[in-house]
Design a protein around this motif. Sequence first.
Motif, short mmCIF file in Angstrom:
data_model
loop_
_atom_site.label_atom_id
_atom_site.label_comp_id
_atom_site.label_asym_id
_atom_site.label_seq_id
_atom_site.Cartn_x
_atom_site.Cartn_y
_atom_site.Cartn_z
N ARG A 447 0.84 -1.19 0.00
CA ARG A 447 0.00 0.00 0.00
C ARG A 447 0.88 1.25 0.00
N PHE A 448 0.59 2.17 -0.93
CA PHE A 448 1.33 3.44 -0.95
C PHE A 448 0.45 4.52 -1.56
N TYR A 506 1.84 -4.65 3.47
CA TYR A 506 3.03 -3.82 3.56
C TYR A 506 2.67 -2.38 3.26
N VAL A 507 3.23 -1.46 4.02
CA VAL A 507 2.98 -0.04 3.86
C VAL A 507 4.31 0.65 3.60
N LEU A 508 4.37 1.40 2.52
CA LEU A 508 5.62 2.08 2.16
C LEU A 508 5.72 3.42 2.88
N ASP A 509 6.91 3.74 3.34
CA ASP A 509 7.17 5.03 3.97
C ASP A 509 7.16 6.10 2.88
N MET A 510 6.15 6.95 2.90
CA MET A 510 5.97 7.97 1.86
C MET A 510 6.60 9.31 2.23
N GLY A 511 7.23 9.41 3.39
CA GLY A 511 7.78 10.69 3.80
C GLY A 511 6.69 11.60 4.34
N ASP A 512 6.89 12.89 4.19
CA ASP A 512 5.93 13.88 4.70
C ASP A 512 4.89 14.22 3.64
N PRO A 513 3.65 14.46 4.07
CA PRO A 513 2.62 14.86 3.09
C PRO A 513 2.92 16.25 2.53
N VAL A 514 2.45 16.48 1.30
CA VAL A 514 2.72 17.73 0.59
C VAL A 514 1.43 18.51 0.45
N LEU A 515 1.46 19.80 0.78
CA LEU A 515 0.31 20.66 0.59
C LEU A 515 0.23 20.99 -0.90
N ILE A 516 -0.85 20.59 -1.55
CA ILE A 516 -0.99 20.76 -3.00
C ILE A 516 -0.96 22.23 -3.40
N ARG A 568 13.24 -5.40 7.48
CA ARG A 568 14.67 -5.18 7.27
C ARG A 568 14.95 -3.99 6.36
N HIS A 569 13.91 -3.52 5.66
CA HIS A 569 14.05 -2.35 4.79
C HIS A 569 13.50 -1.12 5.50
N ASP A 570 14.27 -0.03 5.50
CA ASP A 570 13.89 1.16 6.25
C ASP A 570 12.58 1.78 5.78
N ARG A 571 12.24 1.59 4.50
CA ARG A 571 11.06 2.27 3.96
C ARG A 571 9.89 1.32 3.72
N ILE A 572 9.94 0.15 4.32
CA ILE A 572 8.84 -0.80 4.20
C ILE A 572 8.41 -1.23 5.60
N MET A 573 7.14 -1.00 5.92
CA MET A 573 6.57 -1.44 7.20
C MET A 573 5.51 -2.50 6.91
N THR A 574 5.18 -3.25 7.94
CA THR A 574 4.11 -4.24 7.80
C THR A 574 3.06 -3.98 8.87
N SER A 575 1.80 -4.22 8.50
CA SER A 575 0.70 -3.89 9.39
C SER A 575 -0.23 -5.09 9.55
N ARG A 576 -0.67 -5.35 10.74
CA ARG A 576 -1.67 -6.40 11.00
C ARG A 576 -3.03 -5.73 11.04
#
Length: 661
Positions: A447-448, A506-516, A568-576
């Motif tokens: 998910r991203f 899996y949830v990808l680390d998207m960084g900070d949200p951007v004001l459009i 093990r990857h900094d930008r990949i999280m997992t969610s239950r």
Amino acid sequence: MTWLDALMTMPRHRKRRMLQLIDGLTIVVSLNLAVMLHRDSVLALADMWHWSLTGLVTLSTLLCFRWLGVYRLVLRYMNQSAVLSLGAGALVSSLLVMLLDKVMGDMFSAAVAVIHGLALLVGIGGVRYVLRELYLISQRRQRRPVVIYGAGAAGCELVSALRHGGEYEPVAFIDDWRGLEGNLVDGLRVHQPSKLEALIDEHRAAMVLLAIPSATRSRRREILQRLSTLSIPVQTIPGSADVIAGHASINDVRDVAVEDLLGRDPVPQFPDLMDANIRGKSVMVTGAGGSIGSELCRQIIDHQPARLLLVDNCEFALFSIEQELQAHPGVGKSGVEVKPLLASIQRRDALASIFDGFEVHTLYHAAAYKHVPMVEYNLVEGIRNNVFGTLNLARTAMSAGVETFVMVSTDKAVRPTNAMGASKRLTELICQAFAHGGCSTRFCMVRFGNVLGSSGSVVPRFREQIERGGPVKVTHPEITRYFMTIPEAAQLVIQAGAMARGGEVYVLDMGDPVLIQDLAVNMIRLSGLEVKDSEHPDGDIEIVHTGLRPGEKLFEELLIGEAVSGTRHDRIMTSREPFWEWPRLDAYLQKLERALGASDHMEVRRLLQAAPLAYRPDDSMVDLVWQARNDRLLAGSVPAEIELRARNFSGPVGLHSTKPV
């Protein structure tokens, strides 16, 4: 037309003759000057033999220059090889003078030969330098002044390319390194960034060119944010990776990529994760012609699968990605089979035929109707494609013994307010149910949020609106979105799929949200324009707020619950996350399919709200078919029995029994 313009536009054969005449005079002058300096007298110049020998030296030297190709050289591109040719000609002329001295006695001497050679080299070289400067002056009057940000090797190479071009004239360097401040690099003074605004005003600069190809993306973003306050066009040269790979050259000036404005520095890939589900295996990608699907294909090819199956229901998109991949160097070297397969995931028989014909080890499912308003306007077809297309694909994949099934999901699936997000969360439930049902296929979901440059995304729309002169349309002043580059998203999807054991979200680390709103302002200013608002009524482009579209949220989320853990990857999280077991979900899907078959839009929406999707639509029904049918009913143009029959229609279900649940 001035004399300089007339000189520059003279036909090339006339320029060559004029240059030969000047060279001949230079040879005569240098030889006579050498004789006068050596003998400290002008009497030797009165000797007829002297002038005869001078003519011989002149003619011989001109023939030597011609043989050396001196007159084929283009003066504006004078370089080291041209100087060597001129030096060789001057040396031959000097040796000829020494030979005549041996033959004729005291007519010349070795000293005369040396002085003549040096004077000739300076003379012919100086003439060419003057002519080259005259050309540059004539061009400079027609060029637009530009400031170059970055005084390194790339900046110097860019200066050289611009000076030989006909559009821009570099006037100054900007560089952060204080050790360069005040110095001259390639004839241009280097200034600190704080002096940029004054330099733009002083030189009336038309543009700032970024020449920092090796800078990190975070560093480029910092510089661009500083430049965006100046409202001057900013362009850039390609990144070092593109130059090294041969995809671009250092003087390919182009618009600033929004990736530089929003993107993050890439993280190194884990080679074992990239290879795990790909190398030597048969891989299928659905939605292969789309933004994410096509990038998945490009990265998969780089890791040498045995076979790559491209599945898409759009003929042109499929043709385009197949042609691109066939030209990929990896296809020819490693013998990867690329198979374009025109099929819809809604056709289970077509999918079964593909799986029967080709063994598939890994499947990346990126096919979906993804545009929020389109699915809102076409509720039935959106749900049918996204939900039951995925159900078709998952069941067929399990029957065929596919090892890994990776589904590309979206942040809009989290507490959705639109049907597209609800459909994607429902596909997640399907994959979760199958994963926990004891099947041999490993299911996982990635998910991203938004990806930069995808079809229909906000960035290309803003760019098009700016090119048209505005206005730039933003739905709401406070709307925010997560952004990620397409290549980063694709490589993280591949690596997440390699870590799957079954059922993970899996949830990808998207960084900070951007004001459009800020994104629109920065894009306008980096185009050299000013935002038109109450503070700047004379600005160039106005930003208008059109209101949220059907199903659109002010902000997006990535997580449903709080049971999140790292990988093990900094930008990949997992969610239950919660789900229904298959028997309960199967019964629900049968009800939903019957509602779709009857085109009962209100029942479809009610069922979506009844599932564990957290679906809470904000708007009334906007489906176009539903609205048109209701309008006709209100007008009395649709017989009641037809409407009743449509509402009671159960139709052939296809995937399920037609018996009520």
